[in-house]
Design a protein around this motif. Structure first.
Motif, PDB file in Angstrom:
ATOM      1  N   THR A  79     -35.492   5.013 -52.055  1.00  0.00           N
ATOM      2  CA  THR A  79     -36.407   6.089 -51.688  1.00  0.00           C
ATOM      3  C   THR A  79     -36.260   7.253 -52.657  1.00  0.00           C
ATOM      4  N   ALA A  80     -37.391   7.780 -53.116  1.00  0.00           N
ATOM      5  CA  ALA A  80     -37.368   8.881 -54.077  1.00  0.00           C
ATOM      6  C   ALA A  80     -36.620  10.086 -53.492  1.00  0.00           C
ATOM      7  N   GLY A  81     -35.764  10.688 -54.325  1.00  0.00           N
ATOM      8  CA  GLY A  81     -35.016  11.863 -53.895  1.00  0.00           C
ATOM      9  C   GLY A  81     -33.758  11.559 -53.119  1.00  0.00           C
ATOM     10  N   MET A  82     -33.448  10.291 -52.886  1.00  0.00           N
ATOM     11  CA  MET A  82     -32.249   9.909 -52.139  1.00  0.00           C
ATOM     12  C   MET A  82     -31.224   9.285 -53.079  1.00  0.00           C
ATOM     13  N   GLN A  83     -29.973   9.258 -52.641  1.00  0.00           N
ATOM     14  CA  GLN A  83     -28.902   8.634 -53.401  1.00  0.00           C
ATOM     15  C   GLN A  83     -28.197   7.605 -52.538  1.00  0.00           C
ATOM     16  N   PHE A  84     -27.514   6.670 -53.220  1.00  0.00           N
ATOM     17  CA  PHE A  84     -26.797   5.628 -52.493  1.00  0.00           C
ATOM     18  C   PHE A  84     -25.376   6.077 -52.152  1.00  0.00           C
ATOM     19  N   ALA A  85     -24.952   5.703 -50.940  1.00  0.00           N
ATOM     20  CA  ALA A  85     -23.558   5.800 -50.523  1.00  0.00           C
ATOM     21  C   ALA A  85     -23.157   4.436 -49.995  1.00  0.00           C
ATOM     22  N   VAL A  86     -21.912   4.031 -50.241  1.00  0.00           N
ATOM     23  CA  VAL A  86     -21.466   2.717 -49.786  1.00  0.00           C
ATOM     24  C   VAL A  86     -20.130   2.844 -49.064  1.00  0.00           C
ATOM     25  N   ALA A  87     -19.894   1.941 -48.122  1.00  0.00           N
ATOM     26  CA  ALA A  87     -18.634   1.895 -47.379  1.00  0.00           C
ATOM     27  C   ALA A  87     -18.078   0.481 -47.441  1.00  0.00           C
ATOM     28  N   ASP A  88     -16.801   0.369 -47.790  1.00  0.00           N
ATOM     29  CA  ASP A  88     -16.113  -0.921 -47.862  1.00  0.00           C
ATOM     30  C   ASP A  88     -15.549  -1.220 -46.464  1.00  0.00           C
ATOM     31  N   ILE A  89     -16.101  -2.250 -45.811  1.00  0.00           N
ATOM     32  CA  ILE A  89     -15.802  -2.516 -44.403  1.00  0.00           C
ATOM     33  C   ILE A  89     -15.334  -3.957 -44.219  1.00  0.00           C
ATOM     34  N   LYS A  90     -14.331  -4.115 -43.351  1.00  0.00           N
ATOM     35  CA  LYS A  90     -13.859  -5.447 -42.972  1.00  0.00           C
ATOM     36  C   LYS A  90     -13.825  -5.546 -41.450  1.00  0.00           C
ATOM     37  N   VAL A  91     -14.332  -6.666 -40.926  1.00  0.00           N
ATOM     38  CA  VAL A  91     -14.306  -6.901 -39.479  1.00  0.00           C
ATOM     39  C   VAL A  91     -13.719  -8.277 -39.214  1.00  0.00           C
ATOM     40  N   CYS A  92     -12.967  -8.374 -38.121  1.00  0.00           N
ATOM     41  CA  CYS A  92     -12.366  -9.645 -37.706  1.00  0.00           C
ATOM     42  C   CYS A  92     -12.674  -9.863 -36.229  1.00  0.00           C
ATOM     43  N   SER A  93     -13.376 -10.936 -35.926  1.00  0.00           N
ATOM     44  CA  SER A  93     -13.821 -11.193 -34.561  1.00  0.00           C
ATOM     45  C   SER A  93     -12.722 -11.850 -33.731  1.00  0.00           C
ATOM     46  N   ASN A  94     -12.700 -11.511 -32.445  1.00  0.00           N
ATOM     47  CA  ASN A  94     -11.802 -12.207 -31.521  1.00  0.00           C
ATOM     48  C   ASN A  94     -12.568 -13.223 -30.673  1.00  0.00           C
TER      49      ASN A  94
ATOM     50  N   ARG B  71     -15.769  -9.224 -45.070  1.00  0.00           N
ATOM     51  CA  ARG B  71     -15.590  -7.939 -45.748  1.00  0.00           C
ATOM     52  C   ARG B  71     -16.669  -7.762 -46.808  1.00  0.00           C
ATOM     53  N   GLY B  72     -17.177  -6.537 -46.926  1.00  0.00           N
ATOM     54  CA  GLY B  72     -18.199  -6.258 -47.931  1.00  0.00           C
ATOM     55  C   GLY B  72     -18.578  -4.789 -47.911  1.00  0.00           C
ATOM     56  N   TRP B  73     -19.538  -4.431 -48.789  1.00  0.00           N
ATOM     57  CA  TRP B  73     -20.020  -3.051 -48.890  1.00  0.00           C
ATOM     58  C   TRP B  73     -21.296  -2.895 -48.074  1.00  0.00           C
ATOM     59  N   LEU B  74     -21.343  -1.840 -47.281  1.00  0.00           N
ATOM     60  CA  LEU B  74     -22.561  -1.521 -46.541  1.00  0.00           C
ATOM     61  C   LEU B  74     -23.186  -0.303 -47.209  1.00  0.00           C
ATOM     62  N   THR B  75     -24.489  -0.408 -47.515  1.00  0.00           N
ATOM     63  CA  THR B  75     -25.175   0.624 -48.295  1.00  0.00           C
ATOM     64  C   THR B  75     -25.997   1.547 -47.394  1.00  0.00           C
ATOM     65  N   PHE B  76     -25.972   2.834 -47.740  1.00  0.00           N
ATOM     66  CA  PHE B  76     -26.741   3.861 -47.026  1.00  0.00           C
ATOM     67  C   PHE B  76     -27.509   4.696 -48.039  1.00  0.00           C
ATOM     68  N   GLU B  77     -28.632   5.245 -47.611  1.00  0.00           N
ATOM     69  CA  GLU B  77     -29.360   6.220 -48.412  1.00  0.00           C
ATOM     70  C   GLU B  77     -29.075   7.614 -47.851  1.00  0.00           C
ATOM     71  N   VAL B  78     -28.660   8.526 -48.745  1.00  0.00           N
ATOM     72  CA  VAL B  78     -28.221   9.859 -48.318  1.00  0.00           C
ATOM     73  C   VAL B  78     -28.824  10.913 -49.253  1.00  0.00           C
ATOM     74  N   PRO B  79     -29.250  12.064 -48.719  1.00  0.00           N
ATOM     75  CA  PRO B  79     -29.756  13.130 -49.585  1.00  0.00           C
ATOM     76  C   PRO B  79     -28.674  13.633 -50.537  1.00  0.00           C
ATOM     77  N   PRO B  80     -29.034  14.064 -51.726  1.00  0.00           N
ATOM     78  CA  PRO B  80     -28.050  14.578 -52.685  1.00  0.00           C
ATOM     79  C   PRO B  80     -27.255  15.746 -52.105  1.00  0.00           C
ATOM     80  N   LYS B  81     -26.013  15.866 -52.520  1.00  0.00           N
ATOM     81  CA  LYS B  81     -25.104  16.947 -52.141  1.00  0.00           C
ATOM     82  C   LYS B  81     -24.745  16.958 -50.655  1.00  0.00           C
ATOM     83  N   THR B  82     -25.003  15.859 -49.976  1.00  0.00           N
ATOM     84  CA  THR B  82     -24.609  15.779 -48.570  1.00  0.00           C
ATOM     85  C   THR B  82     -23.094  15.666 -48.471  1.00  0.00           C
TER      86      THR B  82
END
Length: 234
Positions: A132-147, A203-214
């Protein structure tokens, strides 16, 4: 001698004797009952209000034994007065969030957020092209283990239950199911987690779109009907 004159003379002699008894030698002076002088305020000394309290006088008014200005700190005429302390307001402090890399447990299993990166450049052209124009990417490295347990919607872990939270509490959901800014993309590995076996992990990266300078504050995970998990974003 006339008996009447003799009696008068004896009376006058007795009166003279009594009058003479009032001389400076003090003989014959009538005895008065001794009087007790009132205790002087300075006749009792308390080094501290603690001493006064132990003596059974927790407060002492001006003029009473033991009163002195050194114990009357507010000058109201009552030494060692017990003042009602006003409660000092306790400044509110923000709760400490679990740090990145800390494993947390839910009814569905374990989850760990290892890292948050912002801003990042997409690793493939497709993600850059559809951003999306005017937005930047943020990513989080996440791991989940199911029971092996599923929530009320029939899922174990679902990528849509993760959000990125800004300092003003604005929440950002995952960006895109098919494309991510970093690989491996967590949306790919979580696509089959609703059928995940107990003990299986992804485990993997989850991507988000975030406004600059957030200013990012946290990563949150909330499953349907579950207790939210939170990690500090930095």
């Amino acid at each position: 001698m006339n008996p009447r004159a003799s009696g008068c003379a004896a009376l006058l002699a007795a009166l003279a004797l009594n009058i003479g008894g009032c001389g400076s030698d003090g003989e014959g002076t009538a005895q008065r009952a001794p009087t007790t002088a009132p205790a002087s305020p300075t006749s009792v000394f308390y080094a501290s209000c603690g001493d006064a309290e132990r003596a059974g006088t927790p407060t002492i008014r001006k003029g009473e034994p033991g009163y002195r200005e050194g114990l009357d700190l507010d000058g109201d005429g009552i030494a060692c007065a017990v003042a009602t302390a006003q409660a000092m307001p306790i400044p509110a402090t923000a709760p400490t969030l679990p740090e990145l890399g800390q494993k947390q447990t839910t009814a569905l299993g374990d989850a760990t957020v290892y890292a948050v990166r912002f801003p990042v450049t997409a690793q493939d052209e497709t993600a850059t092209a559809i951003r999306t124009a005017g937005m930047q990417f943020a990513v989080a490295d996440i791991k989940v283990c199911s029971n092996g347990t599923v929530d009320s919607d029939g899922y174990t872990f679902d990528y849509s239950d993760f959000t990125l939270v800004a300092s003003d509490d604005t929440a950002f959901s995952f960006w895109n199911v098919q494309v991510g800014a970093r690989s491996p993309n967590l949306t790919d590995t979580l696509s089959s987690l609703n059928l995940m076996r107990a003990g299986s992990c992804r485990r993997g990266w989850l991507t988000f779109e975030v406004p600059p300078k957030t200013k990012l504050k946290a990563v949150e995970y909330t499953s349907s009907g579950g207790v939210p998990l939170v990690w500090a974003a930095s």
